[in-house]
Design an enzyme around this catalytic site. Structure first.
Site, short mmCIF file in Angstrom:
data_model
loop_
_atom_site.label_atom_id
_atom_site.label_comp_id
_atom_site.label_asym_id
_atom_site.label_seq_id
_atom_site.Cartn_x
_atom_site.Cartn_y
_atom_site.Cartn_z
CE LYS A 93 -1.38 -0.39 4.91
NZ LYS A 93 -0.05 -0.67 5.36
NE ARG B 49 4.08 -3.76 11.61
CZ ARG B 49 4.86 -3.75 10.51
NH1 ARG B 49 5.90 -4.55 10.42
NH2 ARG B 49 4.56 -2.97 9.52
P1 AMP Z 1 3.01 1.39 9.25
O1 AMP Z 1 4.23 2.09 8.79
O2 AMP Z 1 1.74 1.91 8.63
O3 AMP Z 1 3.12 -0.12 9.13
O4 AMP Z 1 2.86 1.70 10.82
C1 AMP Z 1 3.86 1.34 11.75
C2 AMP Z 1 3.28 1.31 13.15
O5 AMP Z 1 2.81 2.62 13.50
C3 AMP Z 1 2.09 0.40 13.35
O6 AMP Z 1 2.47 -0.94 13.61
C4 AMP Z 1 1.41 1.05 14.56
O7 AMP Z 1 2.11 0.76 15.76
C5 AMP Z 1 1.61 2.53 14.28
N1 AMP Z 1 0.49 3.09 13.47
C6 AMP Z 1 0.54 3.59 12.20
N2 AMP Z 1 -0.66 4.02 11.81
C7 AMP Z 1 -1.50 3.81 12.85
C8 AMP Z 1 -2.89 4.04 13.06
N3 AMP Z 1 -3.67 4.56 12.10
N4 AMP Z 1 -3.40 3.71 14.27
C9 AMP Z 1 -2.64 3.18 15.24
N5 AMP Z 1 -1.35 2.92 15.12
C10 AMP Z 1 -0.76 3.23 13.93
#
Ligand code: AMP
Length: 199
Positions: A30, A158
């Protein structure tokens, strides 16, 4: 030409900003596609994961609070992420719309977004990739980017969190007639073409 431009302008103000929500598990692609769509449509790419990582790096109060959750592969509490996101989307570059990567991740976040963007044209793109393939991709990404939360153990957590808290959003957007499901287990190019065809 002038009339066409005028009509386009009217349509934008009538329907509000364009909000593209990228759904999909960690490592579904994504982020990669969000960046490309952002360039093509001239709308900012807003990744809550990137914003949170910047806060962690800058050791802000938010970063300090978020770090523990992120390291464990858990979601950062809704209120913290929402406040951060709503501040970001108020910036002038987001006035015509934006591409959300990693937000919403819970039904509560989706409801908050909906309340915040009443007149927006929302399109949700769900990129589907089998679990075994996701774990392989995470392993490759860890070598390339060295993300702290890409170890196999945290990645599994995750994926669990995704299945429990984020996957219900697929039904949420489907019920609103805003969902497009894309088979993400193909070349980047063919996935991208299909997404652009839906937008
Ligand atoms: P990502 O880079 O989108 O995989 O996000 C990395 C980490 O940031 C996730 O595993 C969550 O711990 C936190 N995170 C990112 N976006 C969100 C969200 N919308 N709500 C809660 N935690 C988030």
């Amino acid at each position: 030409m002038k009339i066409v431009l005028l009509l386009l302008l009217c349509a934008t103000s009538l329907f509000g900003e364009k909000v593209i929500v990228m759904l999909g598990a960690p490592a579904s692609g994504k982020g990669t596609h969000a960046k490309r769509i952002s360039k093509e449509l001239h709308l900012p790419h807003i990744s809550t994961g990137d914003l949170l990582r910047e806060n962690v790096k800058g050791e802000t109060a938010l970063g300090k609070e978020a770090k523990g959750y992120m390291d464990e592969g858990k979601l950062v509490p809704d209120a913290l992420v929402q406040q951060m996101l709503f501040e970001r989307i108020q910036k002038p570059d987001a006035s015509e719309g934006y591409i959300l990567d990693g937000f919403p991740r819970t039904i509560a976040q989706a409801e908050a977004l909906e309340a915040y963007t009443k007149n927006a044209q929302v399109v949700a793109i769900d990129i589907e990739v089998p679990k075994e393939e996701l774990l392989k991709r995470v392993a490759v990404r860890q070598k390339a980017e060295g993300r702290a939360d890409d170890t196999q153990e945290v990645a599994k957590k995750r994926l669990e969190v995704y299945a429990e808290q984020t996957a219900p959003l697929i039904e949420y957007y489907k019920a609103k007639g805003q969902l497009h499901v894309i088979d993400g287990n193909r070349t980047v190019e063919s996935v991208y073409k299909e997404i652009m065809g839906q937008l």
